[in-house]
Design an enzyme around this catalytic site. Structure first.
Site: not given
Length: 402
Positions: A34, A272, A287-288
């Site tokens: 993508c 977060c 984190c991703d």
């Protein structure tokens, strides 16, 4: 109290609750290519690897450590990628056996995020029999989906995704739609939304694409003003006809923030840092969206998940979401609703020249100001133990002052 059912996401709790770590059993490896994917280039972090497979040792160590770290009776595992279905069924069967080995009587749930192109009858039977929830990536009808979600040779992926979706339905596998909003499909909000409803997606997560290429906004980024219009257009449809029937993560999470509750999604929370990610080799990152060397917390071979996820470095990462907000954000009358959104999107300057303003700020502000009277009405209904869906009746009767 839960405002509405929530889809699995990268945030389930504030710091006081159990940690949450997403698994990348294939790292960044994927069978699609993508254009907007932020993860494909993560393979460059591991130039000396050519297989990108999580070993049995790391898998067992993670499952044991993850379960041991939990204090709740229900534990969630999230399998992500790249494309996690590039690992074979034997790998996931082994994972389930290990979960039962170390669960100690707790309930274990599994979620897998997939592009849907590798789903087969065998896969879907396995997913159904083991109660997996599937997040399937689909960016709208074909002309929208195929704009950027393509195969490695730039071929269409739409029909393969639809075949996979049909198989999920055939085997009664529970699934949600994970839809990326870009500079093209943002122009078709109602067509996009109605398409997702037409294919049976009751739970929908819209994710705006905001990426940088060599320090500049990527060409496929969703324009901020159009992002606001996109949300407003869909909200207008949803609030009149679909409340309680279709669950859109942004709307549910916003209503939670309106009520002073945890929003159930990290992007709209004040802090977060409680949702990490583990790579195929055991490396754990904050984190991703922050799989970068400076955000590496350690490796599972030498460090426990608890020590990494509750480290001073990680706690600071989470709190910085609020402390690093520019003054324009801290003085904003709708800060409670967005909390500056995701730190990865804070890439422009504010009106007074401060850095760190969210790229989508203009759109969010337009959206929150527009929906305020609707949110106030639904908040009041819920406070008085009445369903939020009453707003549809009020709108039909003209009883809602806008």
């Amino acid at each position: 109290m839960s405002v509405n059912n929530q889809m699995p996401n990268n945030s389930f709790a504030p710091f006081a609750k159990p940690l949450y770590v997403m698994l990348k059993p294939m790292g960044a490896v994927c069978n699609l290519c993508c254009d907007y994917c932020y993860y494909l280039d993560k393979k460059n972090l591991y130039p000396n690897n050519n297989r990108y497979l999580m070993s049995d040792e790391i898998l067992e160590r993670f499952i044991k450590d993850y379960l041991d770290s939990q204090t709740m009776s229900q534990v969630l595992f999230t399998w992500h990628g790249g494309e996690p279905l590039m690992r074979n069924l034997a790998f996931y069967k082994k994972a389930l056996d290990l979960q039962q080995k170390y669960a100690k009587g707790r309930r274990v749930d599994n979620v897998v995020q997939t592009n849907g192109t590798l789903l087969t009858d065998e896969w879907c039977k396995f997913l159904r029999d083991n109660n997996f929830l599937v997040g399937i990536s689909i960016d709208g009808p074909q002309h929208c989906h195929d704009k950027y979600r393509k195969g490695v040779n730039k071929e269409s992926s739409f029909h393969e995704v639809m075949k996979g979706l049909s198989l999920l339905q055939k085997y009664d596998v529970e699934y949600n739609a994970m839809a990326v909003v870009n500079n093209y499909n943002v122009n078709y909000p109602l067509e996009f939304y109605n398409f997702l409803k037409s294919i049976g997606c009751q739970y929908i997560q819209f994710t705006p694409i905001v990426e940088q290429i060599e320090g500049k906004p990527a060409p496929w980024n969703v324009p901020a003003d159009k992002w606001g219009d996109f949300l407003i257009t869909i909200f207008d449809e949803w609030v009149r006809y679909d409340v309680g029937l279709y669950y859109i993560q942004y709307f549910d999470s916003t209503l939670a923030n309106w009520m002073g509750m945890a929003p159930g999604v990290c992007t709209l929370a004040k802090h977060c840092g409680h949702a990490g990610v583990i790579e195929f080799n055991g490396d754990v990152y904050s984190c991703d969206h922050f799989v970068f060397p400076q955000h590496k917390l350690g490796n599972l071979k030498t460090d426990s998940l608890t020590s990494m996820m509750y480290s001073e470095k990680q706690m600071k990462f989470g709190k910085d979401k609020y402390t690093t907000l520019p003054r324009q954000c801290k003085e904003c009358d709708v800060l409670f609703a967005c909390n500056g959104e995701c730190p990865k999107n804070r890439i422009i300057a504010s009106e007074n020249g401060d850095t760190g303003l969210n790229y989508l700020c203009e759109g969010y502000y337009k959206f929150y100001k527009y929906i305020a009277p609707y949110m106030d009405f639904m908040k009041n209904e819920l406070i008085n133990n009445r369903p939020a869906a009453n707003i549809m009746y009020a709108l039909r009767k003209g009883n809602l002052m806008l």
